[in-house]
Design a protein around this motif. Structure first.
Motif, mmCIF file in Angstrom:
data_model
loop_
_atom_site.group_PDB
_atom_site.id
_atom_site.type_symbol
_atom_site.label_atom_id
_atom_site.label_comp_id
_atom_site.label_asym_id
_atom_site.label_seq_id
_atom_site.Cartn_x
_atom_site.Cartn_y
_atom_site.Cartn_z
ATOM 1 N N GLU A 60 -48.960 25.114 47.814
ATOM 2 C CA GLU A 60 -48.428 24.013 47.018
ATOM 3 C C GLU A 60 -47.329 23.273 47.790
ATOM 4 O O GLU A 60 -47.272 22.035 47.785
ATOM 5 C CB GLU A 60 -47.861 24.532 45.697
ATOM 6 C CG GLU A 60 -47.324 23.427 44.807
ATOM 7 C CD GLU A 60 -46.804 23.942 43.479
ATOM 8 O OE1 GLU A 60 -46.314 23.107 42.682
ATOM 9 O OE2 GLU A 60 -46.879 25.165 43.227
ATOM 10 N N LYS A 61 -46.465 24.035 48.476
ATOM 11 C CA LYS A 61 -45.393 23.416 49.266
ATOM 12 C C LYS A 61 -45.982 22.554 50.379
ATOM 13 O O LYS A 61 -45.506 21.435 50.641
ATOM 14 C CB LYS A 61 -44.502 24.516 49.841
ATOM 15 C CG LYS A 61 -43.326 23.992 50.656
ATOM 16 C CD LYS A 61 -42.473 25.145 51.167
ATOM 17 C CE LYS A 61 -41.300 24.612 52.003
ATOM 18 N NZ LYS A 61 -40.456 25.735 52.522
ATOM 19 N N HIS A 62 -47.044 23.071 51.011
ATOM 20 C CA HIS A 62 -47.690 22.339 52.091
ATOM 21 C C HIS A 62 -48.295 21.026 51.583
ATOM 22 O O HIS A 62 -48.147 19.964 52.214
ATOM 23 C CB HIS A 62 -48.767 23.211 52.730
ATOM 24 C CG HIS A 62 -49.623 22.476 53.721
ATOM 25 N ND1 HIS A 62 -49.172 22.106 54.963
ATOM 26 C CD2 HIS A 62 -50.911 22.038 53.630
ATOM 27 C CE1 HIS A 62 -50.125 21.464 55.610
ATOM 28 N NE2 HIS A 62 -51.200 21.424 54.821
ATOM 29 N N ALA A 122 -47.937 29.593 46.423
ATOM 30 C CA ALA A 122 -46.706 28.808 46.508
ATOM 31 C C ALA A 122 -46.608 28.084 47.847
ATOM 32 O O ALA A 122 -46.186 26.914 47.919
ATOM 33 C CB ALA A 122 -45.498 29.706 46.292
ATOM 34 N N ARG A 171 -47.489 19.301 48.871
ATOM 35 C CA ARG A 171 -46.467 18.351 48.438
ATOM 36 C C ARG A 171 -45.767 17.693 49.632
ATOM 37 O O ARG A 171 -45.302 16.547 49.535
ATOM 38 C CB ARG A 171 -45.444 19.053 47.545
ATOM 39 C CG ARG A 171 -46.012 19.479 46.192
ATOM 40 C CD ARG A 171 -44.947 19.959 45.234
ATOM 41 N NE ARG A 171 -45.528 20.400 43.978
ATOM 42 C CZ ARG A 171 -45.933 19.600 42.989
ATOM 43 N NH1 ARG A 171 -45.824 18.279 43.133
ATOM 44 N NH2 ARG A 171 -46.432 20.105 41.882
ATOM 45 N N ALA A 172 -45.726 18.442 50.744
ATOM 46 C CA ALA A 172 -45.067 17.891 51.933
ATOM 47 C C ALA A 172 -45.996 17.006 52.748
ATOM 48 O O ALA A 172 -45.542 16.245 53.621
ATOM 49 C CB ALA A 172 -44.542 19.040 52.801
#
Length: 436
Positions: free
Chosen positions: A344-346, A341, A348-349
């Motif tokens: 994925e956050k990294h 998770a 997308r950012a």
């Protein structure tokens, strides 16, 4: 046990001809009979079964259109003809789907011929086995490590002229019944017979019984004749164009088949274990062989190709066997949900190339499940396979699957890689058998 096939062995052990009073080429169910007439079915004693007939058509135009449609759609079985025949003894035969062609110049009628994949007939009579059972007859026989021997003595009057000794019989208790392998007294056939049980049942039994042999010998082993005895005085007899020679390959799980007693005991224990695995996974819906059997059939087919194609098939087989061993727990990623998770956050950012970000997010999806390589490494740690063989598979699999040519097989290194992959296949197969 009375053997139904004894009646048919005399007819089909060598080349034979069935003269038929009526032959019918049938289309789809709604099309009915397309062409009919007298003819013959010829079995050459090995891998060929052909029919020829002099037919007539009630509707010549419709028959010709069907012939054209069959030729234009050779891979669509439903567009082909089905053969049914009645011989002069009254036996009704089904020949299955066949591609049909004219066999001679003609001015009148329809002289047609075609190749058959098999022949089947429903039979009754005093010579049909009275118990619910199956019979498989392999013509000619092949060597298996029997634990009972057969002796034959030749005499002239009271004088003994000579004697011979050879493999006789092997009995295995498995799936609630006894499976019996026995050489024919004539020496030209190998019998495989078994009564049915709750676990070994019609119509799967005749297919299941030969599957362990294909895995153990690494060869496409099929019976020439089979009988499905229903136990009411009737039976379903099938003739197949099976290969005349069964040559074990290096891919067999138990090769070579030697005379050593302990080797024979291991062979038959594996046979029983594989048969149990096949029955446990049995599916009567599509009448297909077990997935492991099909993998060994692919290996047998691959040996007739190039060394590169053999390597491709071995690499794919290892991966397929590994996937068949993985349960839901094994498929869980080696990375925690929190780590995935966060990654994925990294991604997308990340404010970079949009196409690259999408590709990396797509690749992230691949690691949400555990890789086959990670599973193989853990299997090696458990001592079920060799870690060095896993390394060889990883190296060669990645190269050949991406279009790179492998090192020449003619070298000692190439031979070693081949043997390591075969050994890895066998280790995974044994693990699959234990899993059931």
């Amino acid at each position: 046990m009375m053997q139904t096939l004894s009646h048919w062995k005399r007819l089909f052990s060598n080349a034979c001809t069935l003269e038929c009073s009526d032959m019918r080429l049938v289309g789809r169910d709604f099309e009915g009979t397309i062409v009919s007439g007298p003819g013959r079915i010829e079995a050459d004693g090995s891998s060929s079964i052909r029919f020829s007939m002099y037919g007539s058509a009630a509707d010549g135009g419709a028959s010709w259109r069907k012939m054209i449609s069959a030729r234009e759609n050779p891979y669509d079985a439903l567009e082909q003809f089905r053969l049914f025949a009645t011989d002069y003894e009254g036996n009704e035969w089904a020949g299955g789907y066949t591609a049909v062609d004219f066999f001679t110049d003609h001015k009148h009628g329809w002289p047609l011929t075609g190749e058959l994949q098999g022949l089947s007939t429903k039979v009754t009579g005093p010579w049909v086995a009275k118990d619910s059972s199956v019979e498989l007859l392999f013509l000619p026989p092949f060597h298996l490590p029997m634990n009972e021997w057969m002796m034959t003595t030749t005499t002239l009057g009271e004088e003994e002229l000579g004697w011979s000794r050879g493999p006789g019989q092997q009995v295995i208790d498995v799936l609630g019944t006894q499976v019996v392998f026995a050489h024919d007294l004539s020496g030209d056939g190998l019998w495989l017979t078994a009564d049915t049980s709750d676990q070994l049942r019609h119509p799967d039994a005749e297919r299941w019984l030969s599957e362990p042999l294909r895995i153990l010998m690494g060869a496409v082993v099929y019976p020439r004749l089979t009988a499905r005895n229903f136990g009411d005085g009737s039976a379903f007899v099938t003739l197949l164009p099976a290969p005349r020679q069964v040559s074990p390959s290096p891919f067999g799980l138990m090769q070579p088949v030697g005379p050593d007693r302990t080797h024979g005991e291991r062979f038959w224990q594996l046979y029983a274990d594989i048969l149990s695995m096949v029955a446990a996974d049995g599916d009567t819906a599509d009448m297909q062989s077990h997935e492991v059997t099909r993998l060994y059939e692919e290996l047998w087919q691959a040996q007739r190709g190039s060394r590169w194609s053999i390597l491709l098939t071995l690499a794919s087989t290892v991966e397929a066997l590994a996937k068949s061993l993985m349960n839901e727990s094994d498929k869980r990623s080696e990375f925690s949900d929190d780590v995935l998770a966060a990654m994925e956050k990294h991604l997308r950012a990340w404010d970079g190339d949009d196409a690259l970000r999408r590709r990396m997010l797509s690749n992230l999806g691949l690691v949400r499940q555990r890789s086959v390589l990670a599973f193989l490494r853990d299997t090696a740690k458990a001592g079920k396979i060799d870690a060095a063989h896993v390394g060889t598979w990883q190296k060669l699999r990645n190269s050949v699957m991406h279009g790179e040519m492998a090192a020449p097989w003619s070298t000692a290194e190439g031979d070693q890689h081949m043997q390591e992959l075969i050994t890895l296949v066998h280790g995974l197969t044994r693990a699959r058998i234990v899993k059931g």
